[in-house]
Each structure stands twice: as structure tokens, then as C-alpha cells.
Scaffold this motif. Structure first.
Motif, PDB file in Angstrom:
ATOM      1  N   VAL A  33       0.797  -1.241   0.018  1.00 12.28           N
ATOM      2  CA  VAL A  33       0.163   0.064   0.041  1.00 12.28           C
ATOM      3  C   VAL A  33       0.856   1.254   0.078  1.00 12.28           C
ATOM      4  N   ARG A  34       2.083   0.985   0.718  1.00 14.77           N
ATOM      5  CA  ARG A  34       2.743   2.388   0.784  1.00 14.77           C
ATOM      6  C   ARG A  34       3.342   2.911  -0.774  1.00 14.77           C
ATOM      7  N   ARG A  35       3.720   1.844  -1.288  1.00 21.51           N
ATOM      8  CA  ARG A  35       4.444   2.001  -2.844  1.00 21.51           C
ATOM      9  C   ARG A  35       3.427   2.328  -3.626  1.00 21.51           C
ATOM     10  N   ALA A  36       2.106   1.879  -3.393  1.00 24.11           N
ATOM     11  CA  ALA A  36       1.178   1.896  -4.289  1.00 24.11           C
ATOM     12  C   ALA A  36       1.124   3.363  -5.075  1.00 24.11           C
ATOM     13  N   ARG A  37       0.621   3.626  -6.267  1.00 22.96           N
ATOM     14  CA  ARG A  37       0.208   4.800  -6.602  1.00 22.96           C
ATOM     15  C   ARG A  37      -1.122   4.813  -7.195  1.00 22.96           C
ATOM     16  N   PRO A  38      -1.802   5.997  -7.367  1.00 21.42           N
ATOM     17  CA  PRO A  38      -3.206   5.957  -7.740  1.00 21.42           C
ATOM     18  C   PRO A  38      -3.424   5.343  -9.204  1.00 21.42           C
ATOM     19  N   ALA A  39      -4.269   4.530  -9.273  1.00 18.56           N
ATOM     20  CA  ALA A  39      -4.322   4.085 -10.712  1.00 18.56           C
ATOM     21  C   ALA A  39      -4.773   5.104 -11.728  1.00 18.56           C
ATOM     22  N   GLN A  40      -3.876   4.690 -12.935  1.00 20.94           N
ATOM     23  CA  GLN A  40      -4.298   5.478 -14.015  1.00 20.94           C
ATOM     24  C   GLN A  40      -5.532   4.781 -14.940  1.00 20.94           C
ATOM     25  N   TRP A  41      -6.147   5.597 -15.187  1.00 24.14           N
ATOM     26  CA  TRP A  41      -7.424   5.394 -16.020  1.00 24.14           C
ATOM     27  C   TRP A  41      -7.431   5.778 -17.370  1.00 24.14           C
ATOM     28  N   VAL A  42      -8.052   4.902 -18.481  1.00 27.12           N
ATOM     29  CA  VAL A  42      -8.209   5.697 -19.814  1.00 27.12           C
ATOM     30  C   VAL A  42      -9.749   6.032 -19.462  1.00 27.12           C
ATOM     31  N   VAL A  43     -10.706   5.366 -19.020  1.00 26.24           N
ATOM     32  CA  VAL A  43     -12.153   5.462 -18.749  1.00 26.24           C
ATOM     33  C   VAL A  43     -12.003   5.073 -17.321  1.00 26.24           C
ATOM     34  N   GLN A  44     -12.494   6.174 -16.546  1.00 28.39           N
ATOM     35  CA  GLN A  44     -12.437   6.260 -15.065  1.00 28.39           C
ATOM     36  C   GLN A  44     -13.196   4.985 -14.393  1.00 28.39           C
ATOM     37  N   ASP A  45     -12.536   4.426 -13.707  1.00 25.89           N
ATOM     38  CA  ASP A  45     -13.176   3.237 -12.898  1.00 25.89           C
ATOM     39  C   ASP A  45     -13.667   2.178 -13.936  1.00 25.89           C
ATOM     40  N   ARG A  46     -13.308   1.986 -15.093  1.00 23.15           N
ATOM     41  CA  ARG A  46     -13.600   0.928 -16.119  1.00 23.15           C
ATOM     42  C   ARG A  46     -12.354   0.632 -16.821  1.00 23.15           C
ATOM     43  N   ILE A  47     -11.595   1.197 -17.537  1.00 29.74           N
ATOM     44  CA  ILE A  47     -10.489   0.706 -18.324  1.00 29.74           C
ATOM     45  C   ILE A  47      -9.240   1.282 -17.799  1.00 29.74           C
ATOM     46  N   ALA A  48      -8.420   0.465 -17.115  1.00 31.82           N
ATOM     47  CA  ALA A  48      -7.145   0.827 -16.653  1.00 31.82           C
ATOM     48  C   ALA A  48      -6.319   1.133 -17.740  1.00 31.82           C
ATOM     49  N   ALA A  49      -5.335   2.077 -17.492  1.00 30.50           N
ATOM     50  CA  ALA A  49      -4.024   2.347 -18.391  1.00 30.50           C
ATOM     51  C   ALA A  49      -3.130   1.066 -18.057  1.00 30.50           C
ATOM     52  N   LYS A  50      -2.284   0.854 -19.131  1.00 25.62           N
ATOM     53  CA  LYS A  50      -1.353  -0.232 -18.880  1.00 25.62           C
ATOM     54  C   LYS A  50      -1.807  -1.677 -18.762  1.00 25.62           C
ATOM     55  N   ALA A  76     -10.265   9.451 -27.971  1.00 28.22           N
ATOM     56  CA  ALA A  76      -9.455  10.289 -28.728  1.00 28.22           C
ATOM     57  C   ALA A  76      -9.883  11.770 -28.696  1.00 28.22           C
ATOM     58  N   ARG A  77     -11.214  12.048 -28.551  1.00 26.23           N
ATOM     59  CA  ARG A  77     -11.786  13.363 -28.180  1.00 26.23           C
ATOM     60  C   ARG A  77     -11.428  13.616 -26.873  1.00 26.23           C
ATOM     61  N   GLY A  78     -11.402  12.798 -25.814  1.00 29.38           N
ATOM     62  CA  GLY A  78     -11.184  13.358 -24.606  1.00 29.38           C
ATOM     63  C   GLY A  78     -12.673  13.314 -23.950  1.00 29.38           C
ATOM     64  N   GLU A  79     -13.799  13.036 -24.455  1.00 33.50           N
ATOM     65  CA  GLU A  79     -15.087  13.107 -24.174  1.00 33.50           C
ATOM     66  C   GLU A  79     -15.444  11.809 -23.502  1.00 33.50           C
ATOM     67  N   PRO A  80     -16.495  12.231 -22.525  1.00 37.82           N
ATOM     68  CA  PRO A  80     -17.036  11.184 -21.704  1.00 37.82           C
ATOM     69  C   PRO A  80     -17.694   9.800 -22.600  1.00 37.82           C
ATOM     70  N   TRP A  81     -17.349   8.450 -22.114  1.00 33.05           N
ATOM     71  CA  TRP A  81     -18.005   7.613 -22.614  1.00 33.05           C
ATOM     72  C   TRP A  81     -18.873   6.703 -21.530  1.00 33.05           C
ATOM     73  N   ALA A  82     -19.694   6.453 -21.886  1.00 26.76           N
ATOM     74  CA  ALA A  82     -20.928   5.649 -21.017  1.00 26.76           C
ATOM     75  C   ALA A  82     -21.098   6.320 -19.767  1.00 26.76           C
ATOM     76  N   GLY A  83     -20.758   7.715 -19.890  1.00 26.11           N
ATOM     77  CA  GLY A  83     -21.025   8.456 -18.521  1.00 26.11           C
ATOM     78  C   GLY A  83     -20.001   8.690 -17.724  1.00 26.11           C
ATOM     79  N   HIS A  84     -18.674   8.223 -18.186  1.00 26.01           N
ATOM     80  CA  HIS A  84     -17.338   8.025 -17.269  1.00 26.01           C
ATOM     81  C   HIS A  84     -16.418   8.950 -18.145  1.00 26.01           C
ATOM     82  N   PRO A  85     -15.641   9.670 -17.277  1.00 23.12           N
ATOM     83  CA  PRO A  85     -14.516  10.659 -17.564  1.00 23.12           C
ATOM     84  C   PRO A  85     -13.453   9.682 -18.272  1.00 23.12           C
TER      85      PRO A  85
END
Length: 193
Positions: A33-50, A76-85
Motif C-alpha cells: 500500500v505504501r508503494r502504491a500509486r493512484p490507478a491510471q485510468w483511460v476510462v475512469q473506474d472502467r478501463i485501466a491504463a497499462k 481520442a476526443r477526451g469526451e466522456p464514454w458511457a457517462g465516465h470521464p
């Protein structure tokens, strides 16, 4: 770094220079937990980066292709998808079903690839088809993972079963699918894709 030795039951030190320690030895929870970084998301709470994300649905007429095309365009446009940033980034789509004409028609059905207004730039979405398109995407991913060229993209492959068939992977064999996806997972992680 302290890890948990499963044989002795005691904490022990781990060489932090070792490659990917989090994918090998168990790390004690407080250190994890100490080493953990916040999750990086492509689609918030749905599709993680990496990471690899699988979108599954009923075969035929469940609109998975349209959903994926809409996904790559929103990213590609930076627009919300299915209501998620979303985190805006270049996005790619490799289609195996129906060829170029089919894919072009499905893209027109979604209707966002072209600029929506005269002042707007077209979405940064790239399309290709078939095994040649997939192999090109894999080559780009491998180059990015090797450090040759950053490729922080969202890449949708429609459908993965077609890739398995073309690459001789039995989609009904858990081991074959796992082994094939292991390389993709490592590449996505190293490339940030």
C-alpha cells in the motif's frame, strides 16, 4: 523492501533492483500500500491504463463493434464514454470482421470520426483491418515497450477470437489463451498502452 517468505512465514528483504518484484514475490500489505500509486485510468473506474480489458457480449447483434468504435472516438476526443470521464489519448481500432467497407459503415453509424464543426479537428482515431493491421499494431506496441517510441494509446481489437484463430491459439484452451495474453499484458504494462 520487505516481502513475505511463504516457506518460513517471516518477513525478508527483497532486492529492489530485481525486475518486476510485484509480479513475483508476495510483498507485505503495508509495504504494498505504501508503494502504491493512484490507478491510471483511460476510462475512469472502467478501463485501466497499462492493462488488457476484455469487452464480452452475446455473439452477433449485441453491438460490441459499435460500442468499441464509440469508445475509441470518445477517448481520442477526451469526451466522456458511457457517462465516465476519459483520459484523452490517441486511439486505434483493428477490425477483423467484415473488412474495410463493413468497418467504414460501422464508423459512419457512430458518426464522430469527422469533425463535428468547421473549427474542430477530426478525432485522433486510427483504423486498420485484419491480420496485417494486428501485426502492425503489435510491432508498434513492441517498439514502445522496448523504449523505442512512446505509444500511450487505447487499442481495440475486434474480435480477439479472430486473432486467436489467425495465430493458431485454441480459444477454448485456458492455457493457450493465458500464455498468449501474458505477452500482451507485459507489453501493455511496459508501453503504458
Amino acid at each position: 523492501m520487505k516481502v513475505y517468505d511463504l516457506d518460513t512465514g517471516q518477513p525478508t528483504d527483497l532486492d529492489v533492483a530485481a525486475p518486476s518484484p510485484t509480479r513475483g514475490a508476495f510483498i507485505l500489505g503495508d509495504e504494498w500500500v505504501r508503494r502504491a500509486r493512484p490507478a491510471q485510468w483511460v476510462v475512469q473506474d472502467r478501463i485501466a491504463a497499462k492493462a488488457i480489458t476484455v469487452l464480452a457480449g452475446a455473439p452477433k447483434a449485441s453491438r460490441k463493434t459499435l460500442l468499441c468504435i464509440h469508445l475509441v472516438e470518445c477517448v481520442a476526443r477526451g469526451e466522456p464514454w458511457a457517462g465516465h470521464p476519459v483520459a484523452a489519448r490517441p486511439a486505434c481500432f483493428t477490425g477483423f470482421e467484415g473488412g474495410e467497407e463493413f468497418l467504414a459503415q460501422r464508423t459512419l453509424d457512430v458518426g464522430h470520426v469527422s469533425a463535428l464543426t468547421p473549427d474542430e479537428q477530426p478525432a485522433l482515431v486510427s483504423f486498420n483491418t485484419g491480420l496485417d493491421g494486428y501485426d502492425y499494431g503489435m510491432a508498434r506496441l513492441k517498439a514502445a515497450a522496448a523504449g523505442g517510441e512512446p505509444w500511450p494509446v487505447l487499442w481495440c481489437v475486434d474480435t480477439l477470437s479472430q486473432v486467436f484463430a489467425a495465430k493458431g491459439v485454441d480459444e477454448n484452451s485456458n492455457m493457450e489463451v493465458t500464455n498468449y495474453l501474458r505477452e500482451l499484458d507485459e507489453l501493455a504494462s511496459r508501453a503504458g498502452a
